[in-house]
Scaffold this active site. Sequence first.
Site, PDB file in Angstrom:
ATOM      1  N   ASP A  13      71.805 110.316  41.952  1.00  0.00           N
ATOM      2  CA  ASP A  13      72.168 111.715  42.218  1.00  0.00           C
ATOM      3  C   ASP A  13      71.922 112.122  43.667  1.00  0.00           C
ATOM      4  O   ASP A  13      71.558 113.259  43.954  1.00  0.00           O
ATOM      5  CB  ASP A  13      71.393 112.671  41.277  1.00  0.00           C
ATOM      6  CG  ASP A  13      71.564 112.283  39.835  1.00  0.00           C
ATOM      7  OD1 ASP A  13      72.700 111.995  39.446  1.00  0.00           O
ATOM      8  OD2 ASP A  13      70.562 112.256  39.105  1.00  0.00           O
ATOM      9  N   LYS A  16      76.334 110.818  46.338  1.00  0.00           N
ATOM     10  CA  LYS A  16      77.192 109.709  46.806  1.00  0.00           C
ATOM     11  C   LYS A  16      78.674 110.065  46.689  1.00  0.00           C
ATOM     12  O   LYS A  16      79.476 109.688  47.538  1.00  0.00           O
ATOM     13  CB  LYS A  16      76.907 108.439  45.989  1.00  0.00           C
ATOM     14  CG  LYS A  16      75.514 107.878  46.211  1.00  0.00           C
ATOM     15  CD  LYS A  16      75.293 106.585  45.447  1.00  0.00           C
ATOM     16  CE  LYS A  16      75.160 106.765  43.953  1.00  0.00           C
ATOM     17  NZ  LYS A  16      73.971 107.522  43.511  1.00  0.00           N
ATOM     18  N   GLY A  40      77.667 110.026  37.431  1.00  0.00           N
ATOM     19  CA  GLY A  40      78.525 111.194  37.578  1.00  0.00           C
ATOM     20  C   GLY A  40      78.643 111.520  39.050  1.00  0.00           C
ATOM     21  O   GLY A  40      77.770 112.149  39.620  1.00  0.00           O
ATOM     22  N   HIS A  41      79.699 111.029  39.673  1.00  0.00           N
ATOM     23  CA  HIS A  41      79.884 111.269  41.109  1.00  0.00           C
ATOM     24  C   HIS A  41      80.756 112.513  41.289  1.00  0.00           C
ATOM     25  O   HIS A  41      81.922 112.518  40.914  1.00  0.00           O
ATOM     26  CB  HIS A  41      80.527 110.048  41.776  1.00  0.00           C
ATOM     27  CG  HIS A  41      79.634 108.848  41.791  1.00  0.00           C
ATOM     28  ND1 HIS A  41      80.072 107.577  42.040  1.00  0.00           N
ATOM     29  CD2 HIS A  41      78.304 108.747  41.601  1.00  0.00           C
ATOM     30  CE1 HIS A  41      79.045 106.741  41.997  1.00  0.00           C
ATOM     31  NE2 HIS A  41      77.966 107.436  41.725  1.00  0.00           N
ATOM     32  N   GLN A 211      74.111 105.116  40.498  1.00  0.00           N
ATOM     33  CA  GLN A 211      72.652 105.262  40.440  1.00  0.00           C
ATOM     34  C   GLN A 211      71.976 104.965  41.790  1.00  0.00           C
ATOM     35  O   GLN A 211      72.660 104.834  42.799  1.00  0.00           O
ATOM     36  CB  GLN A 211      72.048 104.401  39.326  1.00  0.00           C
ATOM     37  CG  GLN A 211      72.405 104.864  37.922  1.00  0.00           C
ATOM     38  CD  GLN A 211      73.692 104.278  37.375  1.00  0.00           C
ATOM     39  OE1 GLN A 211      74.014 103.136  37.623  1.00  0.00           O
ATOM     40  NE2 GLN A 211      74.443 105.052  36.626  1.00  0.00           N
TER      41      GLN A 211
END
Length: 403
Positions: A13, A16, A40-41, A211
């Site tokens: 988080d 990225k 979750g980008h 991650q």
Amino acid sequence: METLTLVGCQFGDEGKGKIIDYLSKDFDINVRFNGGENAGHTVVVGDKTIKYHLVPAGFLGARTVVISNGVVVNLKKLVEEIEFLKKFRNNFDLKISEIAHVVTGLHFQRDSYLEKLRGTSHIGTTLKGIGPAYESKFGRYGIRLVDFRDRDKLEENLALLSKVYQIPFDGTYVDDLMKDYSKINRYLTDTRSYLENELEDGKKAMFETAQGTFIDVESGTYPFVTSSYTTTAGVTVGTGLSPKYFKKFLGVAKAYTTRVGEGVFPTEMFGPEADELRKLGNEFGSTTGRPRRVGYLDLPILRRAAKLNSLDYIALTKVDVLGKLNSVRVAVSYESNGSEIDEFDPTRTVDKINYESFKPWAEDSSKLQYYVDFIQDELRVPIVLIGVGEKREAIELNGKIAF
Ligand code: IMP
């Protein structure tokens, strides 16, 4: 052959998505090489928020996006994600490794079961079946996308998995999987050969991890980690490509630290100050919605991340959020068993943290530059990009990236 590999320097988080989106227009190809829909980008495009879970976050900018063999794929989720992304770009070129492993409902059930079994020592996984999918891969009873070419073979493999997990499955279950597979099989290919040919042909590729460094299964805070290789070391196995293709590495670090799930967090903040930072930074899991634990920036963590990942560059995100706090602190070293250490080691206890304080910079950008210069001097890695807002264009250049 020009490549850039991008990793997260903390516990995930780090922001990225926004950096990948920003850089993607400079690349022909953008590859995601590990993890699954636990990631979750997030990219904010105009008034729309895109959350990439499986598709590389350079989807809008790169000519081709690739999901390589190191990723574990939930077919239903992937079908939904592709449908959603079509609203933003119709003429995309997606390639998916045919040897990527599949996350099935059996893996989801196994994830919940293992978390329950751990009781109070639970990991706090995303419950998306990620650990079990890698577990079955390494146990050699996993399900791969190539298995779907032959339904009998698929059923045979599922039967073995269900015996190992002692969870039954039926024919409708296979029908559903096959239905989702039929919607994505046109994207399947040998991504390793494809990438090798493109790179040999002089094309540029960016490789993105999901991650962060300290939830890497080897280098992280085991057992409170995810089950894949999140560091730059993971890019070769996660793509099948020779290490010779990887020369430049960029780490994304958030201007403060966050973590979801359990595990050590030396600079963790609590109480109203933590609540304020969580609110200002909207620190809630983009996959699970869980409130993230928040803390100060931790240089011992970043020093280790810089070494482990051979970082050439850093992108520092969310400095606008931190600058709104009344006081800004940065951990510069730890005291551990009577000695001062300046690099995080997950196996050592932290007895005390030495902090440096900074003036907030909401009103004065020279104070921000001082903060940025201080960090890059301490890490001896140039900070080339600075994230100053939620929107995709809110990025300031602080140096040049050559790759
Ligand atoms: P899993 O990956 O769902 O098995 O979860 C293992 C640990 O990694 C948990 O602490 C999760 O919260 C954490 N984790 C997994 N994916 C992410 C991510 O994308 N960002 C941050 N933490 C993550």
